[in-house]
Design an enzyme around this catalytic site. Structure first.
Site, PDB file in Angstrom:
ATOM      1  N   ARG A 138       0.860  -1.180   0.000  1.00  0.00           N
ATOM      2  CA  ARG A 138       0.000   0.000   0.000  1.00  0.00           C
ATOM      3  C   ARG A 138       0.900   1.235   0.000  1.00  0.00           C
ATOM      4  O   ARG A 138       2.084   1.168   0.322  1.00  0.00           O
ATOM      5  CB  ARG A 138      -0.900   0.017   1.230  1.00  0.00           C
ATOM      6  N   LYS A 163      -2.017  -1.814   7.613  1.00  0.00           N
ATOM      7  CA  LYS A 163      -3.440  -1.741   7.886  1.00  0.00           C
ATOM      8  C   LYS A 163      -3.871  -3.070   8.503  1.00  0.00           C
ATOM      9  O   LYS A 163      -3.570  -4.137   7.988  1.00  0.00           O
ATOM     10  CB  LYS A 163      -4.212  -1.502   6.580  1.00  0.00           C
ATOM     11  N   HIS A 269      -2.663   2.803  -5.581  1.00  0.00           N
ATOM     12  CA  HIS A 269      -3.234   1.528  -5.166  1.00  0.00           C
ATOM     13  C   HIS A 269      -3.491   0.607  -6.352  1.00  0.00           C
ATOM     14  O   HIS A 269      -3.601  -0.615  -6.197  1.00  0.00           O
ATOM     15  CB  HIS A 269      -4.537   1.769  -4.386  1.00  0.00           C
ATOM     16  N   ARG A 272      -1.009  -2.132  -6.573  1.00  0.00           N
ATOM     17  CA  ARG A 272      -1.255  -3.258  -5.651  1.00  0.00           C
ATOM     18  C   ARG A 272      -2.294  -4.208  -6.247  1.00  0.00           C
ATOM     19  O   ARG A 272      -2.127  -5.432  -6.207  1.00  0.00           O
ATOM     20  CB  ARG A 272      -1.703  -2.711  -4.301  1.00  0.00           C
ATOM     21  N   HIS A 295      -3.999  -9.842   3.613  1.00  0.00           N
ATOM     22  CA  HIS A 295      -5.443  -9.891   3.839  1.00  0.00           C
ATOM     23  C   HIS A 295      -5.750 -10.873   4.965  1.00  0.00           C
ATOM     24  O   HIS A 295      -5.235 -11.996   4.984  1.00  0.00           O
ATOM     25  CB  HIS A 295      -6.177 -10.338   2.580  1.00  0.00           C
ATOM     26  N   TYR A 304      -9.945 -10.486  -6.833  1.00  0.00           N
ATOM     27  CA  TYR A 304      -9.056 -10.459  -7.996  1.00  0.00           C
ATOM     28  C   TYR A 304      -9.327 -11.603  -8.967  1.00  0.00           C
ATOM     29  O   TYR A 304      -8.918 -11.535 -10.123  1.00  0.00           O
ATOM     30  CB  TYR A 304      -7.591 -10.468  -7.537  1.00  0.00           C
TER      31      TYR A 304
END
Length: 320
Positions: A138, A163, A269, A272, A295, A304
């Protein structure tokens, strides 16, 4: 601003600082708390009830037509105010009008488009964008990288304070080893100049500066991508060099995409998103991609599979 509102904001600010929230999160929370207080004309939060929170959240959804994620952020800020700052958590259920959740597919660059945009970048901005695409970081994860987070021997990048708080390791592309080492040699010379002028102590999170008094001036703790200029710490007032500006990189990427004539909405982003999609296209397991992206739930990574060039749900059309 009414005295009560100023007092509440001051209390929220000190609580955010004491709990080590990032400056970006703190600014966002304080902005939402201020909007909440202004919506109720400066009344003290202690005099408000669940219905008053519902009214504010419904106003955001109906009148201001904000996105669902933005409404959730506003709710988080207000709940923080009551739980952490005022120690008066709201126990009543909330029945506000919820902003409509829209399912949006991420913008994905082809491999050729990604490399073309990178060719229109130069200097540290190019290196940062290459790390975003080559390691799936990120924006802020890249900017917050410190020297010790770049493991050249094992060809990996350690992502700290991400994050969600789950540290992870991702790949350091072999093609970036020499450019990064050349870049860090220049950064080291800049750090030595800062030390000589008395501004070489970098910001450290939490209480690390107290636990490791020498660490702020040590080379391994410096930012890999420092700012071009010194700035004052908004909390301590200390003049020092922070990491590079996120807006500068965002603007550089936008200009590069425009120069490359990419007819897509490209942001930092997007690299990514493209990293994840291209790994799946190359046959890598989705669990591996999940770990590299950091994640928590594989369902997040599953988005994705919907944008692979093989069609919906990554199923190949019988016509092909």
């Amino acid at each position: 601003m009414p005295p009560a509102s100023s007092e509440v904001l001051s209390l929220a600010r000190s609580t955010l600082h004491r709990r080590h929230y990032s400056p970006r999160t703190a600014r966002s929370y304080l902005s939402w708390i201020e909007r909440f207080l202004n919506f109720h004309q400066g009344r003290h939060p202690a005099s408000l009830h669940a219905a008053d929170l519902e009214a504010f959240l419904s106003h955001l959804a109906v009148e201001e037509r904000i996105a669902a994620a933005t409404q959730n952020q506003a709710l988080s800020a207000i709940l923080f105010l009551y739980r952490a700052a005022l120690h008066a958590p709201i126990t009543e259920p909330l029945h506000a009008v919820r902003a409509r959740t829209r399912r949006r597919f991420p913008t994905i660059l082809s491999k050729e488009e990604a490399l073309l945009i990178l060719r229109f970048l130069d200097g540290p901005h190019k290196l940062m964008a290459q790390i975003l695409y080559g390691g799936g970081l990120r924006l802020m994860e890249c900017l917050r990288l410190r020297i010790k987070d770049l493991d050249f021997d094992n060809r990996q990048i350690i992502v700290r304070e991400p994050k969600g708080g789950r540290e992870r390791a991702t790949m350091l592309p072999g093609s970036l080893v020499q450019p990064l080492q050349d870049h860090l040699a220049r950064v080291r010379r800049l750090h030595e100049i800062d030390l000589a002028e008395g501004h070489g102590a970098v910001f450290l999170p939490y209480a690390l500066a107290r636990k490791l008094p020498a660490a702020p001036e040590e080379w391994i703790w410096q930012f890999a991508f420092p700012s071009h200029q010194l700035s004052r710490d908004p909390i301590t007032g200390t003049l020092r060099r922070h990491h590079a500006s996120p807006s500068a990189l965002q603007k550089a990427v936008a200009r590069a995409a425009q120069a490359a004539r990419i007819e897509k909405r490209v942001s930092c982003h997007t690299f990514r998103h493209s990293f994840a999609t291209h790994l799946l296209e190359n046959g890598y397991d989705i669990r591996t991609v999940q770990e590299l992206l950091g994640h928590k739930d594989v369902k997040t990574t599953m988005i994705y599979t919907h944008v692979l060039h093989r069609g919906g749900m990554a199923v190949r059309s019988p016509l092909d």
